[in-house]
Design an enzyme around this catalytic site. Sequence first.
Site, mmCIF file in Angstrom:
data_model
loop_
_atom_site.group_PDB
_atom_site.id
_atom_site.type_symbol
_atom_site.label_atom_id
_atom_site.label_comp_id
_atom_site.label_asym_id
_atom_site.label_seq_id
_atom_site.Cartn_x
_atom_site.Cartn_y
_atom_site.Cartn_z
ATOM 1 N N CYS A 12 0.653 -3.759 -1.055
ATOM 2 C CA CYS A 12 0.694 -2.481 -1.781
ATOM 3 C C CYS A 12 -0.711 -1.937 -1.987
ATOM 4 O O CYS A 12 -0.967 -0.744 -1.769
ATOM 5 C CB CYS A 12 1.348 -2.662 -3.156
ATOM 6 S SG CYS A 12 3.042 -3.260 -3.116
ATOM 7 N N CYS A 35 0.670 -6.965 -5.770
ATOM 8 C CA CYS A 35 1.100 -6.984 -4.365
ATOM 9 C C CYS A 35 -0.062 -6.604 -3.453
ATOM 10 O O CYS A 35 -0.526 -5.469 -3.457
ATOM 11 C CB CYS A 35 2.275 -6.017 -4.207
ATOM 12 S SG CYS A 35 2.733 -5.668 -2.505
#
Length: 155
Positions: free
Chosen positions: A63, A60
């Site tokens: 993230c 991600c």
Amino acid sequence: MAIPSLMPAEKLDQASSFSQPPLSFPSLSQRPTQITSEKDFDDVRASADVVVVDFMARWCRKCIYVKPRIATLLKDKFPQVPLAFVDVNAVPAGVVSGAGVTKMPTVVLYVRGEVYETYVAGESSTAAVLRVEEMVKRGLEEAKKKKKEDEKAKV
């Protein structure tokens, strides 16, 4: 046929390592913990009155971008608040589902081991950091309030 390089060969090895130095955290409470099991998860939640857990995934991009900024925020402004990271693909499913996490990154604030507030960081990393900062402030106030209530109940 060799591809021409703008950099001398002896410097290519140095330039190809894009790793950053690890974040430095002077005290144990400032050192982020990587959660790898349900026991780790339980231990982290019980480690302090207020705990921040960042549920993320290595694949991600958001993230990866938000993670060090949250770590820096807690290190600089809330050194007493432990931080833990959960790679959702590397822990038992019960850790993720038990926290109600369905999107990444999700930041969960625990007060006295219970979920107090959850935030799905869908905005920019700057907005995410500001939102987490406000969450932590509210969580610290709630922890103080609960501590006072406990002290009154003991009397």
